[in-house]
Scaffold this motif. Structure first.
Motif, PDB file in Angstrom:
ATOM      1  N   SER A   7      30.536   4.097   9.794  1.00  0.00           N
ATOM      2  CA  SER A   7      29.373   3.366   9.308  1.00  0.00           C
ATOM      3  C   SER A   7      28.182   3.730  10.180  1.00  0.00           C
ATOM      4  CB  SER A   7      29.614   1.849   9.350  1.00  0.00           C
ATOM      5  OG  SER A   7      29.880   1.420  10.668  1.00  0.00           O
ATOM      6  N   GLY A   8      27.001   3.363   9.703  1.00  0.00           N
ATOM      7  CA  GLY A   8      25.806   3.564  10.503  1.00  0.00           C
ATOM      8  C   GLY A   8      24.925   4.716  10.081  1.00  0.00           C
ATOM      9  N   GLY A   9      25.372   5.471   9.100  1.00  0.00           N
ATOM     10  CA  GLY A   9      24.529   6.560   8.631  1.00  0.00           C
ATOM     11  C   GLY A   9      23.308   6.054   7.895  1.00  0.00           C
ATOM     12  N   GLY A  10      22.399   6.963   7.608  1.00  0.00           N
ATOM     13  CA  GLY A  10      21.196   6.575   6.883  1.00  0.00           C
ATOM     14  C   GLY A  10      20.126   7.626   6.982  1.00  0.00           C
ATOM     15  N   LEU A  11      18.919   7.224   6.651  1.00  0.00           N
ATOM     16  CA  LEU A  11      17.757   8.105   6.666  1.00  0.00           C
ATOM     17  C   LEU A  11      16.917   7.794   7.895  1.00  0.00           C
ATOM     18  CD1 LEU A  11      15.829  10.137   5.265  1.00  0.00           C
ATOM     19  CD2 LEU A  11      14.850   8.174   4.040  1.00  0.00           C
ATOM     20  N   VAL A  12      16.547   8.829   8.614  1.00  0.00           N
ATOM     21  CA  VAL A  12      15.738   8.665   9.811  1.00  0.00           C
ATOM     22  C   VAL A  12      14.754   9.823   9.900  1.00  0.00           C
ATOM     23  CG1 VAL A  12      17.383   9.887  11.294  1.00  0.00           C
ATOM     24  CG2 VAL A  12      15.844   8.184  12.293  1.00  0.00           C
ATOM     25  N   GLY A  16      13.914  10.565  15.618  1.00  0.00           N
ATOM     26  CA  GLY A  16      14.434   9.213  15.629  1.00  0.00           C
ATOM     27  C   GLY A  16      15.882   9.154  16.101  1.00  0.00           C
ATOM     28  N   SER A  17      16.446   7.940  16.040  1.00  0.00           N
ATOM     29  CA  SER A  17      17.792   7.701  16.539  1.00  0.00           C
ATOM     30  C   SER A  17      18.639   6.964  15.512  1.00  0.00           C
ATOM     31  CB  SER A  17      17.739   6.863  17.819  1.00  0.00           C
ATOM     32  OG  SER A  17      17.029   7.520  18.846  1.00  0.00           O
ATOM     33  N   LEU A  18      19.927   7.189  15.599  1.00  0.00           N
ATOM     34  CA  LEU A  18      20.908   6.443  14.814  1.00  0.00           C
ATOM     35  C   LEU A  18      22.143   6.268  15.674  1.00  0.00           C
ATOM     36  CD1 LEU A  18      20.976   8.022  11.213  1.00  0.00           C
ATOM     37  CD2 LEU A  18      20.261   5.698  11.811  1.00  0.00           C
ATOM     38  N   ARG A  19      22.889   5.193  15.412  1.00  0.00           N
ATOM     39  CA  ARG A  19      24.177   5.016  16.054  1.00  0.00           C
ATOM     40  C   ARG A  19      25.248   4.888  14.986  1.00  0.00           C
ATOM     41  NH1 ARG A  19      26.819   0.462  20.080  1.00  0.00           N
ATOM     42  NH2 ARG A  19      26.894  -0.767  18.138  1.00  0.00           N
ATOM     43  N   LEU A  20      26.194   5.807  15.031  1.00  0.00           N
ATOM     44  CA  LEU A  20      27.324   5.775  14.122  1.00  0.00           C
ATOM     45  C   LEU A  20      28.488   5.034  14.771  1.00  0.00           C
ATOM     46  CD1 LEU A  20      27.336   9.461  12.820  1.00  0.00           C
ATOM     47  CD2 LEU A  20      26.018   7.506  11.985  1.00  0.00           C
ATOM     48  N   SER A  21      29.256   4.355  13.938  1.00  0.00           N
ATOM     49  CA  SER A  21      30.457   3.665  14.411  1.00  0.00           C
ATOM     50  C   SER A  21      31.657   4.163  13.628  1.00  0.00           C
ATOM     51  CB  SER A  21      30.319   2.154  14.210  1.00  0.00           C
ATOM     52  OG  SER A  21      29.232   1.629  14.940  1.00  0.00           O
ATOM     53  N   LYS A  87      17.156  16.000  14.601  1.00  0.00           N
ATOM     54  CA  LYS A  87      16.421  17.108  14.007  1.00  0.00           C
ATOM     55  C   LYS A  87      16.774  17.225  12.525  1.00  0.00           C
ATOM     56  CE  LYS A  87      16.912  19.524  18.414  1.00  0.00           C
ATOM     57  NZ  LYS A  87      17.419  20.736  19.096  1.00  0.00           N
ATOM     58  N   PRO A  88      15.863  17.724  11.710  1.00  0.00           N
ATOM     59  CA  PRO A  88      16.158  17.859  10.266  1.00  0.00           C
ATOM     60  C   PRO A  88      17.407  18.691   9.989  1.00  0.00           C
ATOM     61  CG  PRO A  88      13.823  18.093  10.650  1.00  0.00           C
ATOM     62  CD  PRO A  88      14.464  18.036  12.005  1.00  0.00           C
ATOM     63  N   GLU A  89      17.648  19.696  10.797  1.00  0.00           N
ATOM     64  CA  GLU A  89      18.817  20.548  10.573  1.00  0.00           C
ATOM     65  C   GLU A  89      20.129  19.850  10.903  1.00  0.00           C
ATOM     66  OE1 GLU A  89      16.186  21.182  12.519  1.00  0.00           O
ATOM     67  OE2 GLU A  89      16.783  22.184  14.410  1.00  0.00           O
ATOM     68  N   GLU A  90      20.041  18.642  11.412  1.00  0.00           N
ATOM     69  CA  GLU A  90      21.247  17.870  11.679  1.00  0.00           C
ATOM     70  C   GLU A  90      21.601  16.945  10.508  1.00  0.00           C
ATOM     71  OE1 GLU A  90      19.924  16.501  15.620  1.00  0.00           O
ATOM     72  OE2 GLU A  90      21.554  17.728  16.445  1.00  0.00           O
ATOM     73  N   THR A  91      20.899  17.088   9.442  1.00  0.00           N
ATOM     74  CA  THR A  91      21.272  16.393   8.215  1.00  0.00           C
ATOM     75  C   THR A  91      22.647  16.876   7.771  1.00  0.00           C
ATOM     76  OG1 THR A  91      19.001  16.052   7.488  1.00  0.00           O
ATOM     77  CG2 THR A  91      20.703  16.101   5.781  1.00  0.00           C
ATOM     78  N   ALA A  92      23.550  15.930   7.591  1.00  0.00           N
ATOM     79  CA  ALA A  92      24.935  16.294   7.274  1.00  0.00           C
ATOM     80  C   ALA A  92      25.726  15.025   6.988  1.00  0.00           C
ATOM     81  CB  ALA A  92      25.582  17.043   8.428  1.00  0.00           C
ATOM     82  N   VAL A  93      26.932  15.237   6.502  1.00  0.00           N
ATOM     83  CA  VAL A  93      27.904  14.151   6.479  1.00  0.00           C
ATOM     84  C   VAL A  93      28.636  14.189   7.817  1.00  0.00           C
ATOM     85  CG1 VAL A  93      29.950  13.190   5.375  1.00  0.00           C
ATOM     86  CG2 VAL A  93      28.170  14.278   3.986  1.00  0.00           C
ATOM     87  N   TYR A  94      28.660  13.043   8.472  1.00  0.00           N
ATOM     88  CA  TYR A  94      29.310  12.945   9.777  1.00  0.00           C
ATOM     89  C   TYR A  94      30.676  12.292   9.605  1.00  0.00           C
ATOM     90  CZ  TYR A  94      25.171  14.499  12.253  1.00  0.00           C
ATOM     91  OH  TYR A  94      24.128  15.253  12.733  1.00  0.00           O
ATOM     92  N   TYR A  95      31.681  12.947  10.159  1.00  0.00           N
ATOM     93  CA  TYR A  95      33.061  12.489  10.031  1.00  0.00           C
ATOM     94  C   TYR A  95      33.631  12.086  11.382  1.00  0.00           C
ATOM     95  CZ  TYR A  95      32.980  14.832   5.471  1.00  0.00           C
ATOM     96  OH  TYR A  95      32.672  15.227   4.193  1.00  0.00           O
ATOM     97  N   VAL A 118      24.085  11.277   7.088  1.00  0.00           N
ATOM     98  CA  VAL A 118      22.917  11.184   7.961  1.00  0.00           C
ATOM     99  C   VAL A 118      21.874  12.154   7.427  1.00  0.00           C
ATOM    100  CG1 VAL A 118      22.002  11.622  10.258  1.00  0.00           C
ATOM    101  CG2 VAL A 118      24.216  10.477   9.988  1.00  0.00           C
ATOM    102  N   THR A 119      20.703  11.636   7.128  1.00  0.00           N
ATOM    103  CA  THR A 119      19.613  12.462   6.621  1.00  0.00           C
ATOM    104  C   THR A 119      18.429  12.327   7.561  1.00  0.00           C
ATOM    105  OG1 THR A 119      20.358  12.143   4.341  1.00  0.00           O
ATOM    106  CG2 THR A 119      18.106  12.954   4.673  1.00  0.00           C
ATOM    107  N   VAL A 120      17.973  13.464   8.062  1.00  0.00           N
ATOM    108  CA  VAL A 120      16.836  13.484   8.982  1.00  0.00           C
ATOM    109  C   VAL A 120      15.666  14.146   8.273  1.00  0.00           C
ATOM    110  CG1 VAL A 120      16.034  14.128  11.270  1.00  0.00           C
ATOM    111  CG2 VAL A 120      18.475  13.699  10.883  1.00  0.00           C
ATOM    112  N   SER A 121      14.619  13.397   8.067  1.00  0.00           N
ATOM    113  CA  SER A 121      13.448  13.924   7.360  1.00  0.00           C
ATOM    114  C   SER A 121      12.454  14.520   8.347  1.00  0.00           C
ATOM    115  CB  SER A 121      12.785  12.819   6.547  1.00  0.00           C
ATOM    116  OG  SER A 121      12.298  11.809   7.400  1.00  0.00           O
ATOM    117  N   SER A 122      11.746  15.533   7.877  1.00  0.00           N
ATOM    118  CA  SER A 122      10.777  16.208   8.753  1.00  0.00           C
ATOM    119  C   SER A 122       9.397  15.601   8.616  1.00  0.00           C
ATOM    120  CB  SER A 122      10.745  17.695   8.422  1.00  0.00           C
ATOM    121  OG  SER A 122      10.422  17.880   7.069  1.00  0.00           O
TER     122      SER A 122
END
Length: 122
Positions: A7-12, A16-21, A87-95, A118-122
Motif C-alpha cells: 500500500s502507499g502508492g500514488g501520484l507525486v 516529492g516523497s512517498l512511503r510504501l508499506s 524522479k519521473p523515470e521511477e514511475t513503475a509498479v512497486y512490488y 507509483v507515478t511521478v509527474s514531471s
C-alpha cells in the motif's frame, strides 16, 4: 505460505516523497529477508532494496542509495520503503517480496505481493 499486501502508492510530483508499506501475513516466521522491486512499462523488473528481518541489514540498488530507505517493524510484520526526491523515470509498479533463505538483489524471492502503482509527474 506468506501473503504480502502493498500500500502507499500514488501520484507525486518530481522531487516529492512517498512511503510504501508491505504487510505480511501467514507463515511470517519463515521470512528471512524482504525486498522491494519495481517494473516500469516495457521494462524488466528491477531490484530496489532489501532488508534482513532479524539483523536489519539492508541492501540498495545504486540508483536509489541516499534517497530511499527500507525499514521493518517486526511486531507488525510490515516493511516500509521511504522514497524521497522521486524522479519521473521511477514511475513503475512497486512490488514487495519475501524470501525464506536469502538477502538478495535477484528476483528469486519465494513470495510476491500484487504491486502498487507509483507515478511521478514531471
Amino acid at each position: 505460505q506468506v501473503q504480502l499486501v502493498e500500500s502507499g502508492g500514488g501520484l507525486v510530483q518530481a522531487g516529492g516523497s512517498l512511503r510504501l508499506s508491505c504487510a505480511a501475513s501467514g507463515r511470517t516466521f519463515s521470512i528471512y529477508a524482504m525486498g522491494w522491486f519495481r517494473q516500469a512499462p516495457g521494462k524488466e523488473r528491477e531490484f530496489v532494496a532489501a532488508i534482513q528481518q532479524s539483523s536489519g541489514s539492508t541492501y540498495y540498488a545504486d540508483s536509489v542509495k541516499g534517497r530511499f530507505t527500507i525499514s521493518r517493524d517486526n511486531a507488525k510484520n510490515t516493511v516500509y520503503l521511504q522514497m524521497n526526491n522521486l524522479k519521473p523515470e521511477e514511475t513503475a509498479v512497486y512490488y514487495c517480496a519475501a524470501d525464506r533463505t536469502t538477502l538478495t538483489s535477484t528476483s528469486n524471492y519465494d513470495y510476491w505481493g500484487q504491486g502498487t502503482q507509483v507515478t511521478v509527474s514531471s
